[in-house]
Scaffold this motif. Structure first.
Motif, mmCIF file in Angstrom:
data_model
loop_
_atom_site.group_PDB
_atom_site.id
_atom_site.type_symbol
_atom_site.label_atom_id
_atom_site.label_comp_id
_atom_site.label_asym_id
_atom_site.label_seq_id
_atom_site.Cartn_x
_atom_site.Cartn_y
_atom_site.Cartn_z
ATOM 1 N N GLN A 38 0.801 -1.228 0.000
ATOM 2 C CA GLN A 38 0.000 0.000 0.000
ATOM 3 C C GLN A 38 0.834 1.278 0.000
ATOM 4 N N ARG A 39 2.159 1.150 0.021
ATOM 5 C CA ARG A 39 2.984 2.351 0.083
ATOM 6 C C ARG A 39 3.095 3.079 -1.253
ATOM 7 N N GLY A 40 2.684 2.431 -2.344
ATOM 8 C CA GLY A 40 2.686 3.105 -3.635
ATOM 9 C C GLY A 40 4.070 3.340 -4.220
ATOM 10 N N LEU A 41 5.006 2.443 -3.951
ATOM 11 C CA LEU A 41 6.342 2.575 -4.519
ATOM 12 C C LEU A 41 6.291 2.461 -6.038
ATOM 13 N N GLU A 42 7.062 3.301 -6.710
ATOM 14 C CA GLU A 42 7.152 3.230 -8.172
ATOM 15 C C GLU A 42 8.097 2.089 -8.544
ATOM 16 N N LEU A 43 7.554 1.023 -9.109
ATOM 17 C CA LEU A 43 8.351 -0.166 -9.406
ATOM 18 C C LEU A 43 8.412 -0.509 -10.890
ATOM 19 N N ALA A 44 7.499 -0.025 -11.677
ATOM 20 C CA ALA A 44 7.406 -0.427 -13.084
ATOM 21 C C ALA A 44 8.703 -0.150 -13.828
ATOM 22 N N GLY A 45 9.303 -1.213 -14.379
ATOM 23 C CA GLY A 45 10.522 -1.079 -15.168
ATOM 24 C C GLY A 45 11.766 -0.779 -14.368
ATOM 25 N N ARG A 46 11.689 -0.779 -13.052
ATOM 26 C CA ARG A 46 12.822 -0.381 -12.228
ATOM 27 C C ARG A 46 13.603 -1.598 -11.739
ATOM 28 N N ASP A 47 14.870 -1.361 -11.434
ATOM 29 C CA ASP A 47 15.761 -2.411 -10.926
ATOM 30 C C ASP A 47 15.712 -2.393 -9.395
ATOM 31 N N VAL A 48 15.302 -3.521 -8.826
ATOM 32 C CA VAL A 48 15.052 -3.609 -7.389
ATOM 33 C C VAL A 48 16.027 -4.590 -6.747
ATOM 34 N N ILE A 49 16.515 -4.224 -5.561
ATOM 35 C CA ILE A 49 17.260 -5.144 -4.712
ATOM 36 C C ILE A 49 16.407 -5.410 -3.484
ATOM 37 N N GLU A 50 16.157 -6.682 -3.221
ATOM 38 C CA GLU A 50 15.432 -7.061 -2.013
ATOM 39 C C GLU A 50 16.408 -7.773 -1.089
ATOM 40 N N ILE A 51 16.662 -7.185 0.069
ATOM 41 C CA ILE A 51 17.586 -7.823 1.010
ATOM 42 C C ILE A 51 16.778 -8.574 2.062
ATOM 43 N N GLY A 52 17.236 -9.781 2.384
ATOM 44 C CA GLY A 52 16.489 -10.615 3.309
ATOM 45 C C GLY A 52 15.173 -11.069 2.709
ATOM 46 N N CYS A 53 15.233 -11.678 1.529
ATOM 47 C CA CYS A 53 14.015 -12.013 0.772
ATOM 48 C C CYS A 53 13.239 -13.170 1.383
ATOM 49 N N SER A 109 20.951 0.361 -9.285
ATOM 50 C CA SER A 109 19.606 -0.015 -8.874
ATOM 51 C C SER A 109 18.753 1.219 -8.586
ATOM 52 N N ASP A 110 17.446 1.003 -8.604
ATOM 53 C CA ASP A 110 16.504 2.101 -8.384
ATOM 54 C C ASP A 110 15.816 2.041 -7.029
ATOM 55 N N VAL A 111 15.613 0.828 -6.514
ATOM 56 C CA VAL A 111 14.882 0.647 -5.267
ATOM 57 C C VAL A 111 15.545 -0.461 -4.460
ATOM 58 N N VAL A 112 15.680 -0.231 -3.151
ATOM 59 C CA VAL A 112 16.117 -1.276 -2.222
ATOM 60 C C VAL A 112 14.991 -1.501 -1.221
ATOM 61 N N ILE A 113 14.622 -2.768 -1.041
ATOM 62 C CA ILE A 113 13.548 -3.157 -0.128
ATOM 63 C C ILE A 113 14.146 -4.011 0.987
ATOM 64 N N ALA A 114 13.815 -3.697 2.239
ATOM 65 C CA ALA A 114 14.263 -4.493 3.390
ATOM 66 C C ALA A 114 13.069 -4.723 4.303
ATOM 67 N N MET A 115 12.594 -5.962 4.359
ATOM 68 C CA MET A 115 11.403 -6.282 5.127
ATOM 69 C C MET A 115 11.756 -7.237 6.267
ATOM 70 N N LEU A 116 11.628 -6.759 7.505
ATOM 71 C CA LEU A 116 11.837 -7.580 8.700
ATOM 72 C C LEU A 116 13.223 -8.222 8.711
ATOM 73 N N VAL A 117 14.225 -7.442 8.359
ATOM 74 C CA VAL A 117 15.586 -7.974 8.305
ATOM 75 C C VAL A 117 16.571 -7.207 9.180
ATOM 76 N N LEU A 118 16.374 -5.894 9.333
ATOM 77 C CA LEU A 118 17.387 -5.089 10.023
ATOM 78 C C LEU A 118 17.424 -5.329 11.532
ATOM 79 N N GLU A 119 16.382 -5.958 12.087
ATOM 80 C CA GLU A 119 16.455 -6.311 13.508
ATOM 81 C C GLU A 119 17.556 -7.343 13.764
ATOM 82 N N HIS A 120 17.991 -8.024 12.711
ATOM 83 C CA HIS A 120 19.041 -9.036 12.849
ATOM 84 C C HIS A 120 20.430 -8.487 12.512
#
Length: 223
Positions: A38-53, A109-120
């Motif tokens: 629901q955050r409305g991140l612009e993702l279309a056509g962008r290069d994404v890094i997901e850490i802690g996938c 890259s255009d976007v970095v996503i970190a979901m429930l990972v930095l607590e570690h």
């Protein structure tokens, strides 16, 4: 909450959790997925890094929208589940410890996503700096974590070990809200949005379950 967990200790805990992770009831996981969507991140056509996938629950959603996704995790067990879930030419899974330099060129890259990972992660500043190196100018970093107030009340990633039947807590570090925000500012980001999220049915008096921080890298800050 452990004060000095080792990296292998955390990785092997997630290896043990991997087989049941997707089936275990987990309000924190479900709410974090909803927040990302629901955050409305612009993702279309962008290069994404997901850490802690992890098991790829968010990777699958990202792959349907982004131009490419590099999904990193240091748990072999979690990555095994993720590779079985997500089969897409847009996605590349890599086993990697994000404490180390990420396997990407600077400004790629255009976007970095970190979901429930930095607590570690004990020292989060290095992660913010590495994300800044990987991002193009104007790129975005979005993170979502168990709220520090929940941690102070004893909240922590946990599961039942399938082999022993015993509850197990994944080692974690406490980070204040200011620590996340200041680490971002010192690495050349500007704050876009700070969010505190409760369960849908929770009264206002309940502690927030999650903290989200949305940052944008200032032009000229990319390495």
């Amino acid at each position: 909450m452990s004060t000095s967990p080792s990296r292998p200790e955390i990785a092997t805990a997630y290896d043990r959790w991997a087989a049941t992770y997707d089936d275990d009831p987990n309000r924190t996981r479900e709410l974090s997925a909803a927040v990302l969507r629901q955050r409305g991140l612009e993702l279309a056509g962008r290069d994404v890094i997901e850490i802690g996938c992890g098991t790829g629950r968010n990777t699958q959603w990202l792959a349907e929208r982004a131009g490419s996704v590099l999904a990193l995790d240091f748990s072999e067990g979690m990555l095994r589940q993720a590779r079985a879930r997500v089969v897409s030419p847009r996605v590349r899974f890599v086993q990697h410890d994000i404490h180390e330099a990420w396997p990407v060129a600077g400004g790629s890259s255009d976007v970095v996503i970190a979901m429930l990972v930095l607590e570690h992660i004990e020292h989060v500043e290095a992660v913010f700096a590495e994300a800044a190196r990987a991002l193009r100018g104007g790129g975005e970093l979005f993170l979502c974590e168990l709220h520090p107030m929940r941690q102070l009340r004893g909240g922590q990633a946990n599961f039942v070990n399938r082999e022993t039947g015993e509850p197990e807590r994944v080692p974690a570090f406490l980070h204040d809200v200011s620590e996340y925000v200041n680490a971002g500012l010192s690495s050349g980001y500007e704050l876009v949005h700070l969010g505190e999220w409760r369960d849908a049915e929770a009264p206002r008096s309940d502690l927030p379950r999650l903290l989200s921080v949305h940052l944008r890298l200032k032009a000229g800050s990319s390495s």
